[in-house]
Design a protein around this motif. Structure first.
Motif, PDB file in Angstrom:
ATOM      1  N   LEU A  47       0.845  -1.193   0.000  1.00 25.98           N
ATOM      2  CA  LEU A  47       0.000   0.000   0.000  1.00 25.98           C
ATOM      3  C   LEU A  47       0.883   1.246   0.000  1.00 25.98           C
ATOM      4  O   LEU A  47       0.624   2.207  -0.734  1.00 25.98           O
ATOM      5  N   GLY A  48       1.932   1.216   0.825  1.00 19.22           N
ATOM      6  CA  GLY A  48       2.849   2.346   0.878  1.00 19.22           C
ATOM      7  C   GLY A  48       3.496   2.624  -0.470  1.00 19.22           C
ATOM      8  O   GLY A  48       3.640   3.782  -0.883  1.00 19.22           O
ATOM      9  N   ASP A  49       3.882   1.559  -1.193  1.00 25.79           N
ATOM     10  CA  ASP A  49       4.469   1.723  -2.523  1.00 25.79           C
ATOM     11  C   ASP A  49       3.483   2.384  -3.478  1.00 25.79           C
ATOM     12  O   ASP A  49       3.839   3.289  -4.245  1.00 25.79           O
ATOM     13  N   ALA A  50       2.227   1.926  -3.432  1.00 22.00           N
ATOM     14  CA  ALA A  50       1.209   2.469  -4.336  1.00 22.00           C
ATOM     15  C   ALA A  50       0.961   3.951  -4.058  1.00 22.00           C
ATOM     16  O   ALA A  50       0.765   4.746  -4.983  1.00 22.00           O
ATOM     17  N   ILE A  51       0.997   4.321  -2.777  1.00 23.96           N
ATOM     18  CA  ILE A  51       0.792   5.726  -2.408  1.00 23.96           C
ATOM     19  C   ILE A  51       1.934   6.580  -2.930  1.00 23.96           C
ATOM     20  O   ILE A  51       1.716   7.652  -3.515  1.00 23.96           O
ATOM     21  N   LEU A  52       3.178   6.111  -2.750  1.00 23.05           N
ATOM     22  CA  LEU A  52       4.328   6.866  -3.233  1.00 23.05           C
ATOM     23  C   LEU A  52       4.346   6.975  -4.754  1.00 23.05           C
ATOM     24  O   LEU A  52       4.795   7.969  -5.313  1.00 23.05           O
ATOM     25  N   GLU A 215      12.607   6.845   0.209  1.00 19.02           N
ATOM     26  CA  GLU A 215      12.048   5.882  -0.743  1.00 19.02           C
ATOM     27  C   GLU A 215      11.913   6.508  -2.132  1.00 19.02           C
ATOM     28  O   GLU A 215      12.125   5.833  -3.149  1.00 19.02           O
ATOM     29  N   ARG A 216      11.590   7.797  -2.202  1.00 21.25           N
ATOM     30  CA  ARG A 216      11.549   8.482  -3.498  1.00 21.25           C
ATOM     31  C   ARG A 216      12.925   8.461  -4.148  1.00 21.25           C
ATOM     32  O   ARG A 216      13.065   8.241  -5.354  1.00 21.25           O
ATOM     33  N   THR A 217      13.966   8.677  -3.343  1.00 19.95           N
ATOM     34  CA  THR A 217      15.333   8.639  -3.865  1.00 19.95           C
ATOM     35  C   THR A 217      15.702   7.222  -4.300  1.00 19.95           C
ATOM     36  O   THR A 217      16.367   7.028  -5.326  1.00 19.95           O
ATOM     37  N   ASN A 218      15.269   6.212  -3.508  1.00 20.47           N
ATOM     38  CA  ASN A 218      15.509   4.817  -3.894  1.00 20.47           C
ATOM     39  C   ASN A 218      14.921   4.534  -5.278  1.00 20.47           C
ATOM     40  O   ASN A 218      15.573   3.938  -6.144  1.00 20.47           O
TER      41      ASN A 218
END
Length: 257
Positions: A47-52, A215-218
Motif C-alpha cells: 500500500l505504501g508503494d502504491a501511495i508513493l 524511498e523516493r530517492t531509492n
C-alpha cells in the motif's frame, strides 16, 4: 461515489464472504493471527508503494487487501469469543471520540499542534506511563526515530527553530568526522546514528517525511540505474567492462529523462 447504504452493503458482503471462506476454504480455515502477521506487514508495504507511486487504482486494490486482513483477524477473534468486527469498530470509534474533545467536548484548540499536544496528554491520562509507549518496538529504525521525535514534541520537548536543529546536524557531523579520524568503528557507528537521528529531526521541521523522501530517492536511483543497464545491453558491453566516465554519460541522460 457510493451512498452510505451502498458502502455498508459492500462491507456486509465482505463479512459474508469471509464467513464462507473460513468455513469452506482449506487455506483460510488453517490461518491464525500469527500466520497472517507477516502477510499483513507485506500488504501495508505494498500500500505504501502504491501511495508513493501515486497509483490510485493500485491504492484502492491494496486498501482492499489491508481491509481483508482486518476482517480476517476479527473473524478469528470472534471464533474464540474474544472480539468481533463490531468490537473493533466500536473500540476505534470510542477512542476517536475520547481523543477529540475539541469536536465532541468543550475543549478549544487553535491549530494542529494543539490537537497533537492534547492527544499525547489524553493518552497519559488513559494510563500510559510514557508518551513513547505507543511506538512499536518492531518499527524500522527510521520510522521509529520519526515517531519518537513526533511524540516527544507533542509534550513540548522540542527545538524552537529549524536553524537550531540544523546546527545540531552540523555538530553531529563534526563529531562523526572526529571519530572517523580516530578509526574507532564502534564510536563511528554511534556518531553516524546521531547524525541520522538529527537529520530525521530536521526533516520534521521541514515538514518532510524522511521515510517517503528516502524511498523516493531509492525509486529514482533504481530507474536511473536500470536505464544505465539497458544502455549497457544495447552496446553489448557489460557494466563491469565500462569505465565510470562511460557510465556517467548514460547516468546524466537518465537524469534528464
Amino acid at each position: 461515489m457510493s451512498s452510505k447504504a451502498a458502502q455498508l452493503k459492500a462491507f456486509e458482503r465482505l463479512l459474508v464472504i469471509m464467513d464462507e471462506l473460513r468455513e469452506q476454504c482449506p487455506w483460510d480455515k488453517k490461518q491464525t493471527m500469527e500466520s497472517l502477521r507477516h502477510l499483513t506487514i507485506e500488504e501495508v508495504y505494498e500500500l505504501g508503494d502504491a501511495i508513493l507511486d501515486n497509483d490510485l487504482d493500485e491504492v484502492k486494490k491494496e486498501l482492499g487487501d489491508v481491509l481483508l486482513h482486518i476482517v480476517f483477524y476479527s473473524k478469528i477473534g470472534s471464533e474464540t469469543n474474544n472480539f468481533d468486527i463490531a468490537d473493533v469498530c466500536n473500540s476505534i470509534c470510542d477512542k476517536l471520540i475520547d481523543r477529540h474533545p475539541h469536536i465532541y467536548g468543550d475543549v478549544k484548540v487553535e491549530n494542529e499542534e494543539d490537537v497533537k499536544r492534547n492527544w499525547e496528554q489524553l493518552k497519559l491520562k488513559e494510563g500510559k506511563k510514557s508518551v513513547l509507549e505507543g511506538v512499536p518496538r518492531s518499527l524500522p529504525a527510521m520510522v521509529k526515530a520519526n515517531r519518537i521525535q513526533d511524540k516527544v514534541a507533542g509534550v513540548g520537548f522540542d527545538w524552537e527553530q529549524p536553524e537550531q536543529v540544523f546546527e545540531k546536524v552540523e555538530e553531529e557531523l563534526a563529531e562523526l568526522k572526529v571519530e572517523i579520524a580516530k578509526g574507532n568503528q564502534d564510536a563511528i557507528e554511534s556518531e553516524f546514528g546521531d547524525v541520522l537521528f538529527s537529520m530525521i529531526n530536521y526533516a520534521r521541521f521541514l515538514k518532510v517525511n524522511p521515510e517517503n523522501a528516502l524511498e523516493r530517492t531509492n525509486k529514482k536511483f533504481i530507474k536511473r540505474f536500470q536505464y544505465l543497464e539497458s544502455k549497457s545491453k544495447e552496446l553489448n558491453k557489460p557494466l563491469k567492462d565500462m569505465t565510470l566516465s562511460e557510465m556517467d554519460v548514460f547516468w546524466e541522460e537518465a537524469k534528464s529523462l
